[in-house]
Design an enzyme around this catalytic site. Structure first.
Site, PDB file in Angstrom:
ATOM      1  N   ILE A  56     -20.643 -28.676  46.587  1.00  0.00           N
ATOM      2  CA  ILE A  56     -20.269 -27.706  45.543  1.00  0.00           C
ATOM      3  C   ILE A  56     -20.172 -28.364  44.170  1.00  0.00           C
ATOM      4  CG2 ILE A  56     -18.600 -25.917  44.858  1.00  0.00           C
ATOM      5  CD1 ILE A  56     -19.907 -25.259  47.524  1.00  0.00           C
ATOM      6  N   ASP A 115     -12.176 -27.633  47.999  1.00  0.00           N
ATOM      7  CA  ASP A 115     -10.812 -27.935  47.545  1.00  0.00           C
ATOM      8  C   ASP A 115      -9.959 -28.602  48.630  1.00  0.00           C
ATOM      9  OD1 ASP A 115     -11.451 -26.897  45.106  1.00  0.00           O
ATOM     10  OD2 ASP A 115     -10.309 -25.045  45.303  1.00  0.00           O
ATOM     11  N   CYS A 117     -15.425 -30.899  32.707  1.00  0.00           N
ATOM     12  CA  CYS A 117     -14.353 -30.966  33.687  1.00  0.00           C
ATOM     13  C   CYS A 117     -14.617 -32.216  34.501  1.00  0.00           C
ATOM     14  CB  CYS A 117     -14.423 -29.716  34.561  1.00  0.00           C
ATOM     15  SG  CYS A 117     -13.436 -29.832  36.024  1.00  0.00           S
ATOM     16  N   LYS A 158      -2.901 -19.814  44.033  1.00  0.00           N
ATOM     17  CA  LYS A 158      -3.150 -20.057  42.601  1.00  0.00           C
ATOM     18  C   LYS A 158      -4.460 -19.389  42.178  1.00  0.00           C
ATOM     19  CE  LYS A 158      -5.148 -24.082  41.280  1.00  0.00           C
ATOM     20  NZ  LYS A 158      -6.328 -23.888  40.445  1.00  0.00           N
ATOM     21  N   ASN A 159      -5.521 -19.651  42.938  1.00  0.00           N
ATOM     22  CA  ASN A 159      -6.831 -19.171  42.497  1.00  0.00           C
ATOM     23  C   ASN A 159      -6.945 -17.653  42.567  1.00  0.00           C
ATOM     24  OD1 ASN A 159      -7.583 -21.736  41.924  1.00  0.00           O
ATOM     25  ND2 ASN A 159      -8.938 -22.012  43.692  1.00  0.00           N
ATOM     26  N   ARG A 196      -0.319 -28.575  38.427  1.00  0.00           N
ATOM     27  CA  ARG A 196      -1.177 -27.419  38.151  1.00  0.00           C
ATOM     28  C   ARG A 196      -1.322 -26.554  39.397  1.00  0.00           C
ATOM     29  NH1 ARG A 196      -6.785 -28.888  36.562  1.00  0.00           N
ATOM     30  NH2 ARG A 196      -6.861 -26.642  36.852  1.00  0.00           N
ATOM     31  N   ARG A 199     -20.039 -27.916  35.552  1.00  0.00           N
ATOM     32  CA  ARG A 199     -19.533 -26.544  35.652  1.00  0.00           C
ATOM     33  C   ARG A 199     -19.989 -25.635  34.506  1.00  0.00           C
ATOM     34  NH1 ARG A 199     -13.368 -26.969  37.752  1.00  0.00           N
ATOM     35  NH2 ARG A 199     -13.835 -25.199  39.035  1.00  0.00           N
ATOM     36  N   PRO A 200     -21.286 -25.349  34.435  1.00  0.00           N
ATOM     37  CA  PRO A 200     -21.776 -24.456  33.381  1.00  0.00           C
ATOM     38  C   PRO A 200     -21.361 -22.998  33.613  1.00  0.00           C
ATOM     39  CG  PRO A 200     -23.557 -25.072  34.855  1.00  0.00           C
ATOM     40  CD  PRO A 200     -22.354 -25.817  35.320  1.00  0.00           C
TER      41      PRO A 200
HETATM   42  C1  UD1 Z   1     -13.374 -21.709  41.991  1.00  0.00           C
HETATM   43  C2  UD1 Z   1     -11.993 -22.294  42.219  1.00  0.00           C
HETATM   44  C3  UD1 Z   1     -12.076 -23.794  42.489  1.00  0.00           C
HETATM   45  C4  UD1 Z   1     -13.050 -24.070  43.636  1.00  0.00           C
HETATM   46  C5  UD1 Z   1     -14.400 -23.402  43.367  1.00  0.00           C
HETATM   47  C6  UD1 Z   1     -15.373 -23.542  44.518  1.00  0.00           C
HETATM   48  C7  UD1 Z   1     -10.638 -20.837  40.836  1.00  0.00           C
HETATM   49  C8  UD1 Z   1      -9.749 -20.694  39.657  1.00  0.00           C
HETATM   50  N1  UD1 Z   1     -11.184 -22.033  41.045  1.00  0.00           N
HETATM   51  O1  UD1 Z   1     -13.879 -22.322  40.808  1.00  0.00           O
HETATM   52  O2  UD1 Z   1     -10.777 -24.273  42.819  1.00  0.00           O
HETATM   53  O3  UD1 Z   1     -13.245 -25.460  43.759  1.00  0.00           O
HETATM   54  O4  UD1 Z   1     -14.209 -21.993  43.123  1.00  0.00           O
HETATM   55  O5  UD1 Z   1     -14.829 -23.012  45.690  1.00  0.00           O
HETATM   56  O6  UD1 Z   1     -10.797 -19.913  41.605  1.00  0.00           O
HETATM   57  N2  UD1 Z   1     -21.703 -23.009  38.557  1.00  0.00           N
HETATM   58  C9  UD1 Z   1     -22.799 -22.991  37.732  1.00  0.00           C
HETATM   59  N3  UD1 Z   1     -22.891 -21.990  36.798  1.00  0.00           N
HETATM   60  C10 UD1 Z   1     -21.927 -21.028  36.655  1.00  0.00           C
HETATM   61  C11 UD1 Z   1     -20.809 -21.062  37.526  1.00  0.00           C
HETATM   62  C12 UD1 Z   1     -20.733 -22.067  38.462  1.00  0.00           C
HETATM   63  O7  UD1 Z   1     -23.692 -23.837  37.834  1.00  0.00           O
HETATM   64  O8  UD1 Z   1     -22.079 -20.141  35.795  1.00  0.00           O
HETATM   65  C13 UD1 Z   1     -21.581 -24.096  39.572  1.00  0.00           C
HETATM   66  C14 UD1 Z   1     -20.393 -24.990  39.296  1.00  0.00           C
HETATM   67  O9  UD1 Z   1     -20.721 -25.999  38.379  1.00  0.00           O
HETATM   68  C15 UD1 Z   1     -20.071 -25.538  40.671  1.00  0.00           C
HETATM   69  C16 UD1 Z   1     -20.435 -24.382  41.599  1.00  0.00           C
HETATM   70  O10 UD1 Z   1     -21.311 -23.529  40.846  1.00  0.00           O
HETATM   71  O11 UD1 Z   1     -20.885 -26.628  40.953  1.00  0.00           O
HETATM   72  C17 UD1 Z   1     -19.233 -23.588  42.099  1.00  0.00           C
HETATM   73  O12 UD1 Z   1     -18.596 -22.970  41.032  1.00  0.00           O
HETATM   74  P1  UD1 Z   1     -17.756 -21.615  41.178  1.00  0.00           P
HETATM   75  O13 UD1 Z   1     -17.920 -21.037  42.532  1.00  0.00           O
HETATM   76  O14 UD1 Z   1     -18.083 -20.760  39.993  1.00  0.00           O
HETATM   77  O15 UD1 Z   1     -16.283 -22.177  41.028  1.00  0.00           O
HETATM   78  P2  UD1 Z   1     -15.138 -21.703  40.061  1.00  0.00           P
HETATM   79  O16 UD1 Z   1     -15.043 -20.222  40.056  1.00  0.00           O
HETATM   80  O17 UD1 Z   1     -15.246 -22.412  38.765  1.00  0.00           O
END
Ligand code: UD1
Length: 422
Positions: A330, A308, A118, A22-23, A400, A123-124
């Protein structure tokens, strides 16, 4: 709303086919915005998140046709593109933010709604914004939308992320492939889904090196062409189904599984008393002699233990001998399954990002509620280990991310059925 009914189970046996990730697919689909020529994705999973991305891409002017019952996605973006990703679609799924990089690269501007809160944490988007700003974009927040502009086009740059964000790495890659000059992303995420995206972009004519390591180098090109790309195996679905025989006993082969996708998870299974063996067709899992042993788990970016799979691992450890400590590094709020597991008799103490799971001899069936995607499947796994009947409600979360979960588990002997809601 549908619910899932599970009855405590004996040993499982047979094979479970693992779908495409999916991801990975959610990052590959927006890559179609980068080219006028068609991009075809094979081995796509059939999930509601994929339908949401289809809807989003259609709203931007791309065509996405599901072929072979949804296993193949034929995408194309040759006409006029709408640069606005609307709140009504983006709020359904955070991965919608993956259109930001490609829209900016193809059009020089993009307007993308912030995804909003979320359940598992704040998740910023700051890491995405910093990464794209490094490539020359100017990004402003107006009325809940990020307005991004790259006057004169994106320019290659060296950028180091403060944290190895998966989504920000994907957005940077898709922006940098069409930028002028060379870009280097430092502290890049190393997840298999990033490697898959880089391979697909390379098949489209992009010049990328170093994916799967912390430094990715991208040499910008003028245009990308069409390609056909198979989506990598879903390592989270794989890990989830590997836990079914670990919990119930028996032996299950997960078809299409590869140990390199789930190596840190396999190490923990081994320590917990579960045997994992790579076969010609996938991964075979069974319990070693004896019960489940407590293990400590810390979630980390790849190649560490995946966040995950934390909820599902907790379901296994509920009936282990001894106390396991699970540390979530995370997401700040990802133990919502713990109180639901407690309704089934699990003994779990949560203090901030740390959960202590004191193993009990047996779980008991109960009515429980799914709070997010991975939490919902952990409750199904726990239900398989419990005495009596478990009803998991709010399973739209499950749909989902897991295709035909009840069919796949029933095929190996699990007592599970979907109860249709009104
Ligand atoms: C992706 C996966 C999700 C998985 C996650 C971590 C997809 C569609 N989803 O989510 O299933 O749980 O990786 O392996 O691929 N963060 C910030 N600022 C940002 C971006 C992220 O602070 O601009 C923080 C998030 O709040 C979180 C952490 O970084 O605490 C990890 O986020 P990120 O690696 O970006 O995860 P996603 O890409 O959203």
């Amino acid at each position: 709303m549908d619910s899932i009914l599970v009855r405590g189970n004996g040993p499982l046996s047979g094979q479970i086919p693992i779908a495409g990730a999916k991801n990975a697919c959610l990052a590959l689909m927006p890559a179609t915005l980068l080219s006028e020529e068609p991009l075809t994705l094979t081995n796509a999973p059939r999930l509601s998140d994929i339908r949401t991305m289809t809807q989003l891409l259609a709203s931007l002017g791309a065509e996405v046709t599901a072929l072979q019952d949804g296993k193949v996605l034929a995408t194309s973006c040759h006409g006029e593109i709408n640069p606005v990703a609307d709140y009504d679609i983006v709020r359904k799924m955070r991965a919608s933010n993956l259109v930001l990089g490609p829209l900016l690269a193809r059009l020089g501007h993009a307007v993308v709604s912030l995804p909003g809160g979320c359940a598992i944490g704040a998740r910023p988007m700051d890491i995405h914004i910093d990464a794209l700003t490094a490539l020359g974009a100017e990004i402003e927040l107006k009325e809940g939308y990020l307005h991004a502009t790259a006057r004169g086009g994106l320019k290659g740059a060296v950028h180091e992320m403060r944290f190895a964000s998966v989504g920000a790495t994907e957005n940077f890659l898709m922006a940098a492939v069409l930028a002028k000059g060379t870009s280097v992303l430092k502290n890049a995420a190393r997840e298999p889904e990033i490697v898959d995206l880089a391979r697909c972009l390379r098949a489209m004519g992009a010049q990328i090196e170093g994916e799967g390591t912390s430094d990715i180098t991208i040499q910008g090109v003028d245009r990308l062409h069409g390609a056909t790309h198979p989506v990598v195996t879903d390592r989270i679905e794989l890990g989830t189904y590997m836990l079914a025989p670990a919990i119930c006993g028996g032996e299950v082969e997960c078809l299409g599984g590869r140990i390199d996708l789930v190596a840190s998870f396999c190490e923990k299974l081994d320590a917990a008393g579960i045997s994992v063996e790579e076969t010609a067709r996938g991964i075979k899992v069974k319990r070693k002699n004896g019960g489940i042993r407590a293990v400590d788990v810390v979630t980390e970016p790849f190649p560490g233990f995946p966040t995950d799979l934390q909820a599902q691992m907790m379901a296994l450890l509920c009936t282990a001998e001894g106390t396991s400590v699970l540390e979530e590094r995370i997401f700040e709020n990802r133990f919502m399954h713990a109180p639901e597991l407690a309704r089934m008799g699990a003994r779990i103490e949560v203090h901030g990002g740390v959960a202590k799971v004191h193993g009990v001899a047996r779980l008991k069936g109960a009515r429980v509620m799914a709070t997010d995607l991975r939490a919902s499947v952990s409750l199904i796994l726990a239900g398989l280990a419990a005495e009596g009947e478990t009803v998991v409600s709010r399973v739209y979360h499950l749909d989902r991310g897991y295709e035909r979960v009840e069919e796949k588990l029933r095929a190996v002997g699990a007592h599970i059925e979907r109860v249709k809601g009104e």
